[in-house]
Design a protein around this motif. Sequence first.
Motif, PDB file in Angstrom:
ATOM      1  N   TYR A   1       7.289 -13.444   4.677  1.00  0.00           N
ATOM      2  CA  TYR A   1       7.231 -12.969   3.305  1.00  0.00           C
ATOM      3  C   TYR A   1       5.826 -12.575   2.876  1.00  0.00           C
ATOM      4  CZ  TYR A   1      11.595 -15.525   3.687  1.00  0.00           C
ATOM      5  OH  TYR A   1      12.817 -15.994   4.119  1.00  0.00           O
ATOM      6  N   VAL A   2       4.878 -12.541   3.810  1.00  0.00           N
ATOM      7  CA  VAL A   2       3.513 -12.114   3.515  1.00  0.00           C
ATOM      8  C   VAL A   2       3.481 -10.593   3.386  1.00  0.00           C
ATOM      9  CG1 VAL A   2       1.161 -11.938   4.418  1.00  0.00           C
ATOM     10  CG2 VAL A   2       2.418 -14.084   4.632  1.00  0.00           C
ATOM     11  N   ILE A   3       2.897 -10.111   2.294  1.00  0.00           N
ATOM     12  CA  ILE A   3       2.785  -8.665   2.066  1.00  0.00           C
ATOM     13  C   ILE A   3       1.361  -8.335   1.626  1.00  0.00           C
ATOM     14  CG2 ILE A   3       5.219  -8.339   1.455  1.00  0.00           C
ATOM     15  CD1 ILE A   3       4.391  -8.398  -1.482  1.00  0.00           C
ATOM     16  N   ASP A   4       0.961  -7.083   1.877  1.00  0.00           N
ATOM     17  CA  ASP A   4      -0.335  -6.607   1.393  1.00  0.00           C
ATOM     18  C   ASP A   4      -0.259  -6.415  -0.118  1.00  0.00           C
ATOM     19  OD1 ASP A   4      -1.532  -6.470   3.930  1.00  0.00           O
ATOM     20  OD2 ASP A   4      -0.609  -4.509   4.302  1.00  0.00           O
ATOM     21  N   ILE A   5      -1.404  -6.577  -0.779  1.00  0.00           N
ATOM     22  CA  ILE A   5      -1.432  -6.397  -2.225  1.00  0.00           C
ATOM     23  C   ILE A   5      -2.805  -5.897  -2.643  1.00  0.00           C
ATOM     24  CG2 ILE A   5      -2.081  -8.800  -2.674  1.00  0.00           C
ATOM     25  CD1 ILE A   5      -0.284  -8.658  -5.184  1.00  0.00           C
ATOM     26  N   CYS A   6      -2.826  -4.923  -3.564  1.00  0.00           N
ATOM     27  CA  CYS A   6      -4.090  -4.356  -4.042  1.00  0.00           C
ATOM     28  C   CYS A   6      -4.300  -4.583  -5.522  1.00  0.00           C
ATOM     29  CB  CYS A   6      -4.127  -2.847  -3.759  1.00  0.00           C
ATOM     30  SG  CYS A   6      -4.075  -2.433  -2.001  1.00  0.00           S
ATOM     31  N   SER A   7      -3.212  -4.917  -6.226  1.00  0.00           N
ATOM     32  CA  SER A   7      -3.288  -5.119  -7.668  1.00  0.00           C
ATOM     33  C   SER A   7      -2.410  -6.292  -8.060  1.00  0.00           C
ATOM     34  CB  SER A   7      -2.833  -3.860  -8.411  1.00  0.00           C
ATOM     35  OG  SER A   7      -2.636  -4.125  -9.794  1.00  0.00           O
ATOM     36  N   ARG A   8      -2.831  -7.043  -9.053  1.00  0.00           N
ATOM     37  CA  ARG A   8      -2.010  -8.156  -9.538  1.00  0.00           C
ATOM     38  C   ARG A   8      -0.687  -7.662 -10.119  1.00  0.00           C
ATOM     39  NH1 ARG A   8      -7.282  -9.300 -10.570  1.00  0.00           N
ATOM     40  NH2 ARG A   8      -8.088 -11.343  -9.896  1.00  0.00           N
ATOM     41  N   ASP A   9      -0.651  -6.411 -10.547  1.00  0.00           N
ATOM     42  CA  ASP A   9       0.592  -5.838 -11.069  1.00  0.00           C
ATOM     43  C   ASP A   9       1.660  -5.733  -9.996  1.00  0.00           C
ATOM     44  OD1 ASP A   9      -0.594  -5.537 -13.544  1.00  0.00           O
ATOM     45  OD2 ASP A   9      -1.222  -3.463 -13.158  1.00  0.00           O
ATOM     46  N   GLU A  10       1.270  -5.853  -8.730  1.00  0.00           N
ATOM     47  CA  GLU A  10       2.216  -5.734  -7.626  1.00  0.00           C
ATOM     48  C   GLU A  10       2.889  -7.055  -7.276  1.00  0.00           C
ATOM     49  OE1 GLU A  10       0.342  -3.905  -4.225  1.00  0.00           O
ATOM     50  OE2 GLU A  10      -0.860  -2.599  -5.498  1.00  0.00           O
ATOM     51  N   TRP A  11       2.511  -8.141  -7.968  1.00  0.00           N
ATOM     52  CA  TRP A  11       3.157  -9.415  -7.658  1.00  0.00           C
ATOM     53  C   TRP A  11       4.666  -9.261  -7.798  1.00  0.00           C
ATOM     54  CZ3 TRP A  11      -1.006 -12.402 -10.793  1.00  0.00           C
ATOM     55  CH2 TRP A  11      -1.980 -12.898  -9.905  1.00  0.00           C
TER      56      TRP A  11
END
Length: 257
Positions: free
Chosen positions: A194-204
């Motif tokens: 379930y680990v995913i890349d993320i660049c913005s907190r809006d993507e949580w």
Amino acid sequence: MTFDPFGDFETAGYLQNALQLKDPIEVKESEHLSFEASIEDALAFLQNEPLIDYGAVLKVHEILFSAFYHWAGRDRNELVPHLAVFKGMHGDPGSTVFEHPAQVRRAVDYALQLAGNSGRFRDRPGEVMGQLAFAHPFLDGNGRTILLVFMELSFRAGFAIDWSKTQKDLYLRALSDEIREPSTGHLDRYLQPYVIDICSRDEWPGGISDIKGLDGMDKEGITYESLDDPEVQQIYKTYRTAAHAPMTGEPKTEIEP
């Protein structure tokens, strides 16, 4: 056995809550309302906090639960330093031993130290989550406080967990196994898919307030015993605390944005 570390459940309700509630369902509902109403404030605090340290963890708990618990933001060592907390009856097969109250801060500091190594953290997210859960800093609200702190720490490391795809029972089982046998990969193996890349907190991903099972280490089968009990003392003498925090000197406990 009612979780009653203050010894005043009949007069003050569960953990001296603001409404003096005793019914478990009513307590859960009111506690979660406090959490939902304060999520945005807690996340904003974390986002704007230059360094995530033990004080920040305490502050997140205070923000989330001060409307329901007057003691929110204060850890077990301050409130009930004479009590050991377990999940299940101590000594029973499958029971979970939480950190000695005098070592709660050290355990959290070690989790923050682990999270400071971004590469290792991404590869072993369960190790950090397990260490935070083992610390069990608070009498209640640990799961949700730890979740928000973990989310901010992982964001600063460039990844996130898609919690919406996890399952309560499987997650709690892996978490319990991780606490009993730390750093052996139980929770890493569960969380890695379930680990995913993320660049913005809006993507949580997923609604935070809808994530299931985060209070499971707080209310399901929690018991307590006096630290004066020789059997309890023996548990802490033989329990592998060193496996949770094998460090010397001053740990690095501050996580920068």
